[in-house]
Design an enzyme around this catalytic site. Structure first.
Site, PDB file in Angstrom:
ATOM      1  N   LYS A  89     103.195  55.716  64.509  1.00 31.80           N
ATOM      2  CA  LYS A  89     101.750  55.508  64.600  1.00 31.80           C
ATOM      3  C   LYS A  89     101.165  55.703  63.210  1.00 31.80           C
ATOM      4  O   LYS A  89     101.779  56.363  62.355  1.00 31.80           O
ATOM      5  CB  LYS A  89     101.144  56.536  65.557  1.00 31.80           C
ATOM      6  CG  LYS A  89      99.843  56.113  66.192  1.00 31.80           C
ATOM      7  CD  LYS A  89     100.056  55.341  67.479  1.00 31.80           C
ATOM      8  CE  LYS A  89      98.743  54.983  68.127  1.00 31.80           C
ATOM      9  NZ  LYS A  89      98.923  54.284  69.386  1.00 31.80           N
ATOM     10  N   SER A 155      96.075  42.638  72.139  1.00 33.82           N
ATOM     11  CA  SER A 155      96.966  43.444  72.986  1.00 33.82           C
ATOM     12  C   SER A 155      96.189  44.349  73.948  1.00 33.82           C
ATOM     13  O   SER A 155      96.778  44.946  74.847  1.00 33.82           O
ATOM     14  CB  SER A 155      97.915  44.282  72.118  1.00 33.82           C
ATOM     15  OG  SER A 155      97.176  45.153  71.297  1.00 33.82           O
ATOM     16  N   GLY A 189      84.294  55.380  77.981  1.00 31.24           N
ATOM     17  CA  GLY A 189      84.594  54.483  76.865  1.00 31.24           C
ATOM     18  C   GLY A 189      84.713  53.040  77.312  1.00 31.24           C
ATOM     19  O   GLY A 189      85.566  52.698  78.115  1.00 31.24           O
ATOM     20  N   GLY A 191      85.302  50.312  75.258  1.00 28.23           N
ATOM     21  CA  GLY A 191      85.753  49.578  74.073  1.00 28.23           C
ATOM     22  C   GLY A 191      86.650  48.426  74.494  1.00 28.23           C
ATOM     23  O   GLY A 191      86.494  47.845  75.570  1.00 28.23           O
ATOM     24  N   VAL A 193      89.649  48.262  75.632  1.00 28.69           N
ATOM     25  CA  VAL A 193      90.362  48.423  76.907  1.00 28.69           C
ATOM     26  C   VAL A 193      89.391  48.758  78.044  1.00 28.69           C
ATOM     27  O   VAL A 193      89.379  48.094  79.090  1.00 28.69           O
ATOM     28  CB  VAL A 193      91.439  49.530  76.811  1.00 28.69           C
ATOM     29  CG1 VAL A 193      92.177  49.666  78.135  1.00 28.69           C
ATOM     30  CG2 VAL A 193      92.421  49.241  75.683  1.00 28.69           C
ATOM     31  N   ALA A 252      88.677  56.430  75.934  1.00 29.00           N
ATOM     32  CA  ALA A 252      88.128  56.596  74.571  1.00 29.00           C
ATOM     33  C   ALA A 252      89.117  57.428  73.758  1.00 29.00           C
ATOM     34  O   ALA A 252      90.218  56.964  73.474  1.00 29.00           O
ATOM     35  CB  ALA A 252      86.740  57.214  74.626  1.00 29.00           C
ATOM     36  N   ASN A 275      95.158  57.677  74.796  1.00 33.01           N
ATOM     37  CA  ASN A 275      96.394  58.382  74.449  1.00 33.01           C
ATOM     38  C   ASN A 275      96.129  59.881  74.421  1.00 33.01           C
ATOM     39  O   ASN A 275      95.071  60.326  73.987  1.00 33.01           O
ATOM     40  CB  ASN A 275      96.875  57.933  73.063  1.00 33.01           C
ATOM     41  CG  ASN A 275      97.603  56.610  73.118  1.00 33.01           C
ATOM     42  OD1 ASN A 275      98.533  56.446  73.900  1.00 33.01           O
ATOM     43  ND2 ASN A 275      97.184  55.656  72.299  1.00 33.01           N
TER      44      ASN A 275
HETATM   45  N1  LIG Z   1      93.865  48.911  72.435  1.00 31.55           N
HETATM   46  C1  LIG Z   1      95.005  49.069  73.104  1.00 31.55           C
HETATM   47  O1  LIG Z   1      95.678  48.093  73.466  1.00 31.55           O
HETATM   48  C2  LIG Z   1      95.492  50.446  73.449  1.00 31.55           C
HETATM   49  C3  LIG Z   1      94.639  51.537  73.426  1.00 31.55           C
HETATM   50  N2  LIG Z   1      95.081  52.765  73.809  1.00 31.55           N
HETATM   51  C4  LIG Z   1      94.189  53.912  73.784  1.00 31.55           C
HETATM   52  O2  LIG Z   1      93.059  53.660  74.628  1.00 31.55           O
HETATM   53  C5  LIG Z   1      91.892  54.276  74.068  1.00 31.55           C
HETATM   54  C6  LIG Z   1      90.825  53.207  73.836  1.00 31.55           C
HETATM   55  O3  LIG Z   1      91.348  52.236  72.948  1.00 31.55           O
HETATM   56  P1  LIG Z   1      90.478  50.951  72.534  1.00 31.55           P
HETATM   57  O4  LIG Z   1      89.718  50.458  73.717  1.00 31.55           O
HETATM   58  O5  LIG Z   1      91.402  50.058  71.831  1.00 31.55           O
HETATM   59  O6  LIG Z   1      89.473  51.614  71.496  1.00 31.55           O
HETATM   60  P2  LIG Z   1      88.047  51.074  71.032  1.00 31.55           P
HETATM   61  O7  LIG Z   1      87.783  51.670  69.711  1.00 31.55           O
HETATM   62  O8  LIG Z   1      87.971  49.595  71.168  1.00 31.55           O
HETATM   63  O9  LIG Z   1      87.071  51.700  72.146  1.00 31.55           O
HETATM   64  C7  LIG Z   1      86.786  53.052  72.260  1.00 31.55           C
HETATM   65  C8  LIG Z   1      85.419  53.174  72.919  1.00 31.55           C
HETATM   66  O10 LIG Z   1      85.126  54.549  73.163  1.00 31.55           O
HETATM   67  C9  LIG Z   1      83.772  54.764  72.832  1.00 31.55           C
HETATM   68  N3  LIG Z   1      83.532  56.180  72.603  1.00 31.55           N
HETATM   69  C10 LIG Z   1      83.684  56.896  71.465  1.00 31.55           C
HETATM   70  N4  LIG Z   1      83.302  58.164  71.665  1.00 31.55           N
HETATM   71  C11 LIG Z   1      82.917  58.263  72.970  1.00 31.55           C
HETATM   72  C12 LIG Z   1      82.423  59.303  73.779  1.00 31.55           C
HETATM   73  N5  LIG Z   1      82.208  60.537  73.306  1.00 31.55           N
HETATM   74  N6  LIG Z   1      82.152  59.036  75.077  1.00 31.55           N
HETATM   75  C13 LIG Z   1      82.325  57.797  75.582  1.00 31.55           C
HETATM   76  N7  LIG Z   1      82.770  56.756  74.857  1.00 31.55           N
HETATM   77  C14 LIG Z   1      83.058  56.988  73.569  1.00 31.55           C
HETATM   78  C15 LIG Z   1      83.552  53.879  71.618  1.00 31.55           C
HETATM   79  O11 LIG Z   1      82.161  53.648  71.381  1.00 31.55           O
HETATM   80  C16 LIG Z   1      84.296  52.625  72.035  1.00 31.55           C
HETATM   81  O12 LIG Z   1      83.471  51.738  72.779  1.00 31.55           O
HETATM   82  C17 LIG Z   1      92.369  54.979  72.773  1.00 31.55           C
HETATM   83  O13 LIG Z   1      92.698  56.313  73.062  1.00 31.55           O
HETATM   84  C18 LIG Z   1      93.617  54.202  72.397  1.00 31.55           C
HETATM   85  O14 LIG Z   1      94.515  54.969  71.622  1.00 31.55           O
HETATM   86  C19 LIG Z   1      96.353  52.962  74.260  1.00 31.55           C
HETATM   87  C20 LIG Z   1      97.230  51.912  74.317  1.00 31.55           C
HETATM   88  C21 LIG Z   1      96.887  50.587  73.844  1.00 31.55           C
HETATM   89  O1  LIG Z   2      98.764  48.236  71.695  1.00 39.44           O
HETATM   90  C1  LIG Z   2      99.237  48.062  70.562  1.00 39.44           C
HETATM   91  O2  LIG Z   2      98.817  47.141  69.820  1.00 39.44           O
HETATM   92  C2  LIG Z   2     100.339  48.926  70.026  1.00 39.44           C
HETATM   93  C3  LIG Z   2     100.774  49.994  70.941  1.00 39.44           C
HETATM   94  C4  LIG Z   2     100.088  51.285  70.688  1.00 39.44           C
HETATM   95  O3  LIG Z   2      99.787  51.642  69.597  1.00 39.44           O
HETATM   96  C5  LIG Z   2      99.787  52.152  71.807  1.00 39.44           C
HETATM   97  O4  LIG Z   2     100.204  51.837  72.933  1.00 39.44           O
HETATM   98  O5  LIG Z   2      99.121  53.193  71.623  1.00 39.44           O
END
Ligand SMILES: NC(=O)C1=CN([C@@H]2O[C@H](COP(=O)(O)OP(=O)(O)OC[C@H]3O[C@@H](n4cnc5c(N)ncnc54)[C@H](O)[C@@H]3O)[C@@H](O)[C@H]2O)C=CC1
Ligand SMILES: O=C(O)CCC(=O)C(=O)O
Length: 380
Positions: A89, A155, A189, A191, A193, A252, A275
């Site tokens: 990571k 992804s 959250g 975002g 996902v 989030a 995560n």
């Molecule tokens: N993007 C992916 O494919 C993957 C994501 N993850 C995990 O899923 C989680 C979300 O990832 P993404 O959606 O990609 O991130 P992102 O950055 O697109 O979305 C995160 C969201 O959480 C919000 N946020 C931040 N602080 C907050 C709070 N205090 N309360 C409520 N919402 C809040 C942000 O404004 C944002 O809308 C992370 O922990 C990431 O590591 C895990 C595996 C794959």
């Molecule tokens: O989802 C990805 O692009 C990579 C995988 C990853 O970093 C995760 O699953 O936390």
């Protein structure tokens, strides 16, 4: 491999902290302002793979702790998803809203390239595909960028699919039916996902509570709800884990379930994409004692990993969705094993993954770029 997680103890020296990891690289590029850390936990199953997070960490120690724990989690996630990659990571220290530039991501790409194929990366919290299009101009070790740039696309789409499969397995176990409209959900959250998960639940006719610090995301999901059979209620970020929803869905940041709030959680189950949802793995015992069913995060959120690992074989969305469906079975298997053995779901999941890694370790030594040319997934 080292199964311990020393990264959470603040009194340890850096060498002690990274003792369970193969390699940790501190990256500094004063010209672009890049400050990043890449952590490679374990390459028993193949070269390390894991997204790159960007966040305004308060200190380098905080960033190091995060990347060590996240990369360790990727080792288990790779084993759970049965892909030929190991755990890694990266984190970039900075505010994603104000500190990004093409130069910063190109500099990051050069550091990734310097690892000669030991580490592949792509998006995570705080980063987007566009950021990694810049990085991909410096290295071929970038995954999950748009198909037009040679990647497999967003992804977060299969990640969200996988979370919905995890939710189905969870409500099947709770209520004896995997009909998503039977349960209520509190999504933290919206975002990449969380928003997609919310959309699918609304389309299925479910009632969802949502919170985000981003007003635009909240407004967008309220608009989506007007066109869907489900219902949405916006909740303050401080209260999202306290609603009367059946399932808490953290999407989030990590560490959202901790010693101070675990006794207050009213939900029946926890299943989301974030995560490292548990501040400490031992908290799984408290959840078990309280009768809260916990779907281990690294099993539930493996969809994105499945997609980016699948790029090895050429991007194919249908194949990725087929593989992602296995998350439903994996979550059910973990729940059953936990019940049968009277162990936490985290222990059940870890056991399953450690067994897989031990079997593979008998056949693999550590990854070297020369022994497996198939890892050269894209032409230079
Ligand atoms: N993007 C992916 O494919 C993957 C994501 N993850 C995990 O899923 C989680 C979300 O990832 P993404 O959606 O990609 O991130 P992102 O950055 O697109 O979305 C995160 C969201 O959480 C919000 N946020 C931040 N602080 C907050 C709070 N205090 N309360 C409520 N919402 C809040 C942000 O404004 C944002 O809308 C992370 O922990 C990431 O590591 C895990 C595996 C794959
Ligand atoms: O989802 C990805 O692009 C990579 C995988 C990853 O970093 C995760 O699953 O936390």
């Amino acid at each position: 491999m080292n199964m311990l997680n020393p990264s959470t103890n603040p009194t340890l020296s850096i060498m002690e902290k990274i003792a369970g990891h193969e390699q940790v690289v501190f990256c500094n590029d004063p010209v672009s302002g890049l400050q990043a850390i890449i952590a490679i936990h374990d390459t028993t199953l193949g070269p390390a793979l894991g997204g790159c997070r960007m966040a305004p960490y308060a200190s380098v120690d905080e960033a190091l702790d995060d990347v060590l724990r996240l990369s360790r989690g990727m080792t288990y996630k790779c084993a759970a998803a049965d892909v030929d990659f190991g755990g890694g990571k990266a984190v970039i220290i900075g505010n994603p809203a104000t500190d990004k530039s093409p130069e910063l991501f190109r500099a990051f790409g050069r550091f990734v390239d310097s690892l000669g194929g030991r580490f592949y990366t792509g998006t995570d919290m705080g980063t987007t595909m566009d950021d990694f299009v810049h990085a991909s101009r410096e290295t071929s070790r970038i995954v999950g960028i748009p198909e037009a740039f040679g990647g497999s696309g967003d992804s977060s789409i299969p990640t969200a699919e996988g979370v919905v499969y995890g939710l189905r397995a969870t409500i099947e176990t709770l209520f004896g039916s995997d009909d998503l409209s039977r349960a209520t959900y509190a999504i933290q959250g919206l975002g990449k996902v969380g928003f997609k998960v919310a959309e699918q639940l609304l389309l299925a006719g479910a009632t969802i509570y949502v919170s985000d610090v981003n007003e635009a995301a909240l407004a967008a999901i309220v608009t989506q709800a007007e066109m869907a059979p489900g219902t949405v209620r916006v909740v303050s970020p401080h209260e999202i884990h306290l609603t009367d929803a059946d399932i808490f869905v953290p999407c989030a940041y990590g560490g959202v379930i901790h010693a101070q709030n675990i006794a207050l959680l009213p939900c029946k189950a926890i299943c989301g994409s974030a995560n490292n949802q548990l501040a400490e793995e031992q908290l799984a015992h408290v959840l078990m004692d309280r009768g809260i069913l916990y779907a281990p995060d690294y099993i539930v959120n493996g969809g994105g990993l499945i997609q980016v690992a699948d790029e090895l074989y050429g991007a194919n969305h249908e194949r990725v969705l087929l593989k992602t469906r296995h998350i439903y079975d994996a979550v059910l298997e973990v729940f059953k094993e936990s019940q049968a053995e009277n162990i936490t779901t985290v222990e059940a999941a870890n056991r399953m993954c450690e067994k897989r890694m031990q079997i593979r370790a008998k056949h693999n030594n550590i990854f070297t770029n020369t022994t497996k040319p198939k890892w050269d997934i894209r032409n230079h």
